[in-house]
Design an enzyme around this catalytic site. Structure first.
Site, PDB file in Angstrom:
ATOM      1  N   LYS A  47      -1.582 -42.775 -37.274  1.00 20.59           N
ATOM      2  CA  LYS A  47      -1.975 -43.542 -38.449  1.00 20.59           C
ATOM      3  C   LYS A  47      -2.974 -44.655 -38.113  1.00 20.59           C
ATOM      4  CE  LYS A  47       2.309 -42.553 -40.936  1.00 20.59           C
ATOM      5  NZ  LYS A  47       3.462 -43.164 -41.619  1.00 20.59           N
ATOM      6  N   TYR A 104       0.245 -36.935 -49.668  1.00 24.25           N
ATOM      7  CA  TYR A 104       1.546 -37.560 -49.892  1.00 24.25           C
ATOM      8  C   TYR A 104       2.052 -37.359 -51.319  1.00 24.25           C
ATOM      9  CZ  TYR A 104       1.351 -39.748 -45.312  1.00 24.25           C
ATOM     10  OH  TYR A 104       1.316 -39.966 -43.964  1.00 24.25           O
ATOM     11  N   PHE A 118       6.993 -46.830 -53.014  1.00 24.62           N
ATOM     12  CA  PHE A 118       6.116 -47.144 -51.885  1.00 24.62           C
ATOM     13  C   PHE A 118       4.827 -46.324 -51.869  1.00 24.62           C
ATOM     14  CE2 PHE A 118       9.231 -43.988 -50.381  1.00 24.62           C
ATOM     15  CZ  PHE A 118       8.389 -42.995 -49.900  1.00 24.62           C
ATOM     16  N   ARG A 125       9.432 -35.055 -33.625  1.00 23.71           N
ATOM     17  CA  ARG A 125      10.206 -36.078 -34.341  1.00 23.71           C
ATOM     18  C   ARG A 125      11.019 -36.933 -33.357  1.00 23.71           C
ATOM     19  NH1 ARG A 125       9.428 -36.087 -39.409  1.00 23.71           N
ATOM     20  NH2 ARG A 125      11.345 -37.155 -40.010  1.00 23.71           N
ATOM     21  N   THR A 169      11.856 -43.999 -38.400  1.00 23.67           N
ATOM     22  CA  THR A 169      10.766 -44.505 -39.230  1.00 23.67           C
ATOM     23  C   THR A 169      10.626 -46.018 -39.099  1.00 23.67           C
ATOM     24  OG1 THR A 169      11.127 -42.704 -40.790  1.00 23.67           O
ATOM     25  CG2 THR A 169       9.879 -44.582 -41.588  1.00 23.67           C
ATOM     26  N   ARG A 219       7.244 -44.961 -31.991  1.00 23.00           N
ATOM     27  CA  ARG A 219       7.359 -46.047 -32.973  1.00 23.00           C
ATOM     28  C   ARG A 219       7.929 -47.313 -32.354  1.00 23.00           C
ATOM     29  NH1 ARG A 219       9.054 -41.952 -37.719  1.00 23.00           N
ATOM     30  NH2 ARG A 219       6.981 -41.678 -38.646  1.00 23.00           N
ATOM     31  N   ASN A 261       3.854 -47.614 -39.240  1.00 27.82           N
ATOM     32  CA  ASN A 261       4.767 -47.067 -38.232  1.00 27.82           C
ATOM     33  C   ASN A 261       4.118 -46.067 -37.281  1.00 27.82           C
ATOM     34  OD1 ASN A 261       4.625 -44.803 -39.854  1.00 27.82           O
ATOM     35  ND2 ASN A 261       6.720 -44.939 -40.585  1.00 27.82           N
ATOM     36  N   HIS A 305       2.977 -39.947 -38.095  1.00 31.63           N
ATOM     37  CA  HIS A 305       3.621 -39.080 -39.082  1.00 31.63           C
ATOM     38  C   HIS A 305       3.867 -37.744 -38.397  1.00 31.63           C
ATOM     39  CE1 HIS A 305       4.196 -36.649 -42.756  1.00 31.63           C
ATOM     40  NE2 HIS A 305       3.495 -35.748 -42.101  1.00 31.63           N
ATOM     41  N   GLU A 339       1.310 -28.790 -44.238  1.00 30.51           N
ATOM     42  CA  GLU A 339       0.547 -29.927 -43.725  1.00 30.51           C
ATOM     43  C   GLU A 339      -0.554 -29.495 -42.758  1.00 30.51           C
ATOM     44  OE1 GLU A 339       3.852 -33.465 -44.244  1.00 30.51           O
ATOM     45  OE2 GLU A 339       3.474 -32.703 -42.224  1.00 30.51           O
TER      46      GLU A 339
END
Length: 141
Positions: free
Chosen positions: A11, A51, A59, A87, A93, A104, A114, A117, A128
């Site tokens: 990100k 998204y 959010f 993950r 998160t 993270r 964070n 993704h 995705e």
């Protein structure tokens, strides 16, 4: 475990910190192959489309604003159990709850900023990956 392809996004906060190489090294050290990648600055329309599943959540606007605030590094990762492995590498998160040594825990500033993704299921991963790499032939070793 099955061989899988999953999507990973570094990100804007991680890109701004110049942490791309450090984060990519973690994926490779964990046995994941980077089979497609590109640096892109998402348009608002692209971020909203990506998204869209969260459109009704409170959010959503802030998340889209954040995702268009700077470039992101998108990649397709391939390997045994790639979705779960990615993950696990990312961590919780909320970076305050993320296990030490996770991406993270080390690179994220907040639950909103964070750092990364990752797809949460095989179905989501297919959607995705196709979103960012619709015509690209992804090569796996």
């Amino acid at each position: 475990m099955a061989m899988e392809t999953t999507l990973s996004i570094l990100k804007p906060d991680a890109v701004r910190k110049n942490a791309i190489g450090q984060i990519l090294a973690r994926f490779e050290a964990a046995g994941l192959q980077i089979v497609a990648a590109r640096l892109v600055h998402l348009s608002r329309r692209e971020a909203e489309a990506f998204y869209a599943v969260h459109r009704e959540r409170p959010f959503f606007k802030d998340m889209v604003d954040f995702m268009v605030s700077g470039p992101v590094f998108v990649q397709a990762l391939y390997g045994e159990g790639a979705i779960a492995r990615n993950r696990d590498l990312m961590g919780a998160t909320d970076p305050k709850k993320a296990a030490p040594g996770t991406i993270r825990a080390e690179f994220a500033d907040s639950i909103d900023a964070n750092a990364v993704h990752g797809s949460d299921s095989a179905e989501t991963a297919r959607t995705e990956v196709a979103f960012f790499f619709p015509t690209l032939a992804i090569h796996r070793r």
